[in-house]
Scaffold this active site. Structure first.
Site, PDB file in Angstrom:
ATOM      1  N   LYS A  88     -13.748  11.753  -8.888  1.00 31.25           N
ATOM      2  CA  LYS A  88     -12.541  11.086  -9.382  1.00 31.25           C
ATOM      3  C   LYS A  88     -12.255  11.639 -10.772  1.00 31.25           C
ATOM      4  O   LYS A  88     -13.175  12.126 -11.446  1.00 31.25           O
ATOM      5  CB  LYS A  88     -12.801   9.574  -9.477  1.00 31.25           C
ATOM      6  CG  LYS A  88     -11.558   8.727  -9.479  1.00 31.25           C
ATOM      7  CD  LYS A  88     -11.113   8.347  -8.090  1.00 31.25           C
ATOM      8  CE  LYS A  88      -9.825   7.559  -8.109  1.00 31.25           C
ATOM      9  NZ  LYS A  88      -9.388   7.166  -6.787  1.00 31.25           N
ATOM     10  N   GLY A  92       0.545  -8.610  -0.938  1.00 31.30           N
ATOM     11  CA  GLY A  92       1.049  -7.310  -1.400  1.00 31.30           C
ATOM     12  C   GLY A  92       1.774  -6.585  -0.284  1.00 31.30           C
ATOM     13  O   GLY A  92       1.167  -6.137   0.683  1.00 31.30           O
ATOM     14  N   VAL A 122       1.364   0.244   1.522  1.00 34.74           N
ATOM     15  CA  VAL A 122       0.458  -0.004   2.647  1.00 34.74           C
ATOM     16  C   VAL A 122       0.784  -1.339   3.328  1.00 34.74           C
ATOM     17  O   VAL A 122       0.844  -1.425   4.556  1.00 34.74           O
ATOM     18  CB  VAL A 122      -1.025   0.005   2.186  1.00 34.74           C
ATOM     19  CG1 VAL A 122      -1.947  -0.289   3.359  1.00 34.74           C
ATOM     20  CG2 VAL A 122      -1.390   1.341   1.547  1.00 34.74           C
TER      21      VAL A 122
HETATM   22  P1  NAD Z   1       1.686  -0.296  -3.967  1.00 38.12           P
HETATM   23  O1  NAD Z   1       1.724  -0.275  -5.456  1.00 38.12           O
HETATM   24  O2  NAD Z   1       2.694   0.457  -3.204  1.00 38.12           O
HETATM   25  O3  NAD Z   1       1.722  -1.807  -3.434  1.00 38.12           O
HETATM   26  C1  NAD Z   1       1.056  -2.850  -4.045  1.00 38.12           C
HETATM   27  C2  NAD Z   1       1.980  -4.054  -3.962  1.00 38.12           C
HETATM   28  O4  NAD Z   1       1.275  -5.182  -4.462  1.00 38.12           O
HETATM   29  C3  NAD Z   1       3.243  -3.899  -4.816  1.00 38.12           C
HETATM   30  O5  NAD Z   1       4.384  -4.159  -4.014  1.00 38.12           O
HETATM   31  C4  NAD Z   1       3.065  -4.953  -5.919  1.00 38.12           C
HETATM   32  O6  NAD Z   1       4.288  -5.516  -6.337  1.00 38.12           O
HETATM   33  C5  NAD Z   1       2.191  -5.967  -5.209  1.00 38.12           C
HETATM   34  N1  NAD Z   1       1.454  -6.857  -6.104  1.00 38.12           N
HETATM   35  C6  NAD Z   1       0.929  -6.590  -7.323  1.00 38.12           C
HETATM   36  N2  NAD Z   1       0.323  -7.686  -7.807  1.00 38.12           N
HETATM   37  C7  NAD Z   1       0.441  -8.645  -6.873  1.00 38.12           C
HETATM   38  C8  NAD Z   1       0.020  -9.998  -6.787  1.00 38.12           C
HETATM   39  N3  NAD Z   1      -0.647 -10.597  -7.777  1.00 38.12           N
HETATM   40  N4  NAD Z   1       0.306 -10.692  -5.671  1.00 38.12           N
HETATM   41  C9  NAD Z   1       1.003 -10.110  -4.656  1.00 38.12           C
HETATM   42  N5  NAD Z   1       1.440  -8.840  -4.688  1.00 38.12           N
HETATM   43  C10 NAD Z   1       1.167  -8.128  -5.787  1.00 38.12           C
HETATM   44  O7  NAD Z   1       0.186   0.186  -3.589  1.00 38.12           O
HETATM   45  P2  NAD Z   1      -0.329   0.650  -2.172  1.00 38.12           P
HETATM   46  O8  NAD Z   1      -0.359   2.132  -2.131  1.00 38.12           O
HETATM   47  O9  NAD Z   1       0.366  -0.129  -1.105  1.00 38.12           O
HETATM   48  O10 NAD Z   1      -1.856   0.184  -2.253  1.00 38.12           O
HETATM   49  C11 NAD Z   1      -2.222  -1.169  -2.060  1.00 38.12           C
HETATM   50  C12 NAD Z   1      -3.731  -1.312  -2.196  1.00 38.12           C
HETATM   51  O11 NAD Z   1      -4.383  -0.482  -1.241  1.00 38.12           O
HETATM   52  C13 NAD Z   1      -4.275  -0.861  -3.556  1.00 38.12           C
HETATM   53  O12 NAD Z   1      -5.388  -1.656  -3.887  1.00 38.12           O
HETATM   54  C14 NAD Z   1      -4.731   0.557  -3.305  1.00 38.12           C
HETATM   55  O13 NAD Z   1      -5.750   0.960  -4.205  1.00 38.12           O
HETATM   56  C15 NAD Z   1      -5.269   0.426  -1.894  1.00 38.12           C
HETATM   57  N6  NAD Z   1      -5.286   1.693  -1.148  1.00 38.12           N
HETATM   58  C16 NAD Z   1      -4.121   2.376  -0.929  1.00 38.12           C
HETATM   59  C17 NAD Z   1      -4.148   3.563  -0.213  1.00 38.12           C
HETATM   60  C18 NAD Z   1      -2.881   4.317   0.089  1.00 38.12           C
HETATM   61  O14 NAD Z   1      -2.899   5.185   0.961  1.00 38.12           O
HETATM   62  N7  NAD Z   1      -1.766   4.026  -0.576  1.00 38.12           N
HETATM   63  C19 NAD Z   1      -5.367   4.075   0.270  1.00 38.12           C
HETATM   64  C20 NAD Z   1      -6.542   3.350   0.042  1.00 38.12           C
HETATM   65  C21 NAD Z   1      -6.486   2.155  -0.676  1.00 38.12           C
END
Ligand code: NAD
Length: 366
Positions: free
Chosen positions: A80, A180, A184
């Site tokens: 990382k 959220g 994803v």
């Molecule tokens: P994203 O930023 O697109 O979505 C996260 C969402 O959570 C946003 O819409 C945000 O407004 C919302 N949010 C923030 N705080 C919140 C709260 N207190 N209550 C409710 N909603 C809240 O991110 P993502 O890419 O969808 O990733 C989501 C999670 O999955 C993260 O933890 C990320 O590390 C993990 N993840 C993502 C991927 C990927 O391919 N994108 C891969 C592995 C892990």
């Protein structure tokens, strides 16, 4: 001195401090393990309050990548990087090119990708200086947005947990509460809606909730109420550390299975708290490996979305294996997932081979 102790304890192979103050670059690359292949993990740009805070984060995150790749059965190690700075103000072409030169100096030992604060364009600027970048746009021969694949993998993990808990019946008629509804979470809602699941959800962003309600019939609940929703499955898809001594007693579900990273505030205690409430926890780094599987497919030859999705289906079996080990050994599923990863690394390192890592290096950006 504490930093050296942390390094020793976590067993990192190499840590590179990258500094080019003329272009404002202050970064750290951590290679935790290359036992199974080159160390792949995204670069995060964050306004850390101190060097120590950035170091602590990169050491922890790189180790997590080692476990994620190992448990997913990938021929990848864990790494990382973090860039210290404000992603809204401090980005420049020179900064990312300078960072790319540091990555290149490692000769493929570390391969980067997007993470918080970094977008596809930044990765493409890094690509100017080094081929060791994944997650670039499809136009550049990359795999593009990993979110649909991560969500598809999360669906496989949810199905495994549901089979384990409720038996072989399909998901139709079950209920899932998604915390959220971002990249994803929204994809997951679409897959679950197709399966006939009743959906609840929340997000701090009103546009996200409106889209989820309109497109996938998600019943929106207030942010804080998501823990109290009476449902079969709670799917955290926003923040880390949301499963803790305050929230776990409130849950009214049988399963916790979602894509967010580092869901347990305290891995040991909160894993046990869930188990003692008879809630089946699908460990985060096993269920959310779809994004990593997706970029892995970029490395091993010409990227193909169907092949990436086929590989992502294995999350179902990986998850079942974790549940079996937890039962057999009387440990939490979080501990069982660590054991799956550690066992594979021990077996492969005993072979004394790094052939797969080399093959990836040969194929990459041929
Ligand atoms: P994203 O930023 O697109 O979505 C996260 C969402 O959570 C946003 O819409 C945000 O407004 C919302 N949010 C923030 N705080 C919140 C709260 N207190 N209550 C409710 N909603 C809240 O991110 P993502 O890419 O969808 O990733 C989501 C999670 O999955 C993260 O933890 C990320 O590390 C993990 N993840 C993502 C991927 C990927 O391919 N994108 C891969 C592995 C892990």
């Amino acid at each position: 001195m504490q930093m050296f102790e942390e390094l020793e304890q976590m067993g990192h192979e190499r840590v590179l401090i990258c500094s080019n103050l003329e272009v404002g670059l202050k970064a750290i690359i951590a290679v935790h393990s290359t036992t199974l292949g080159p160390a792949l993990g995204g670069v995060r740009m964050w306004n850390y309050s101190s060097f120590d805070e950035a170091m602590h984060d990169v050491l922890r995150l790189s180790r997590g990548m080692t476990y994620k790749a190992a448990a997913a059965g990938l021929n990848l190690g864990g790494g990382k990087a973090v860039i210290i700075g404000d992603s809204k103000k401090d980005k420049s072409e020179a900064l990312f090119r300078s960072f790319g030169q540091y990555i290149d100096s490692l000769g493929g030992l570390y391969i980067t990708a997007e993470d918080v604060g970094i977008d596809v364009e930044d990765c493409e600027t890094i690509l100017t200086e080094t081929p060791w970048v994944t997650g670039v746009s499809e136009a550049h021969g990359g795999s593009g947005d990993p979110s649909p694949v991560t969500a598809f993998g999360t669906l496989q993990g949810i199905k495994a947990a549901a089979t384990r808990t409720f038996g072989d019946a399909p998901l139709a008629g079950r209920s899932v509460a998604i915390q959220g509804l971002g990249s994803v979470g929204l994809w997951l809602a679409s897959y679950l809606a197709e399966e006939g699941v009743k959906l609840f959800g929340c997000d701090i962003d009103p546009e996200a909730t409106a889209e989820a309600a309109e497109k996938h019939g998600v019943e929106i609940v207030p942010i804080e109420d998501i823990y109290d929703v009476d449902c079969d499955i709670f799917a955290p898809c926003a923040l880390g550390a949301i499963l803790n001594e305050r929230t776990i007693p409130r849950l009214k579900c049988s399963i916790v299975a979602g894509a967010a990273n580092n869901q347990l505030d305290d891995e040991e205690l909160d894993g046990q708290r869930l188990a003692s409430r008879n809630i089946l926890y699908a460990p985060d780094f096993v269920i959310n490996a779809g994004g990593l599987i997706n970029v892995y497919n970029e490395l091993t030859g010409h990227y193909n979305r169907d092949r990436a999705l086929r590989m992502t289906r294995t999350i179902y079996l990986n998850m079942m294996r974790v549940f079996e080990i937890a039962d057999e050994e009387g440990v939490s599923t979080a501990v069982a997932a660590d054991r799956v990863a550690e066992e594979r690394m021990a077996k492969i390192s005993a072979l004394g081979t790094r052939q797969w890592g080399r093959q990836i290096a040969r194929n990459h950006r041929k």
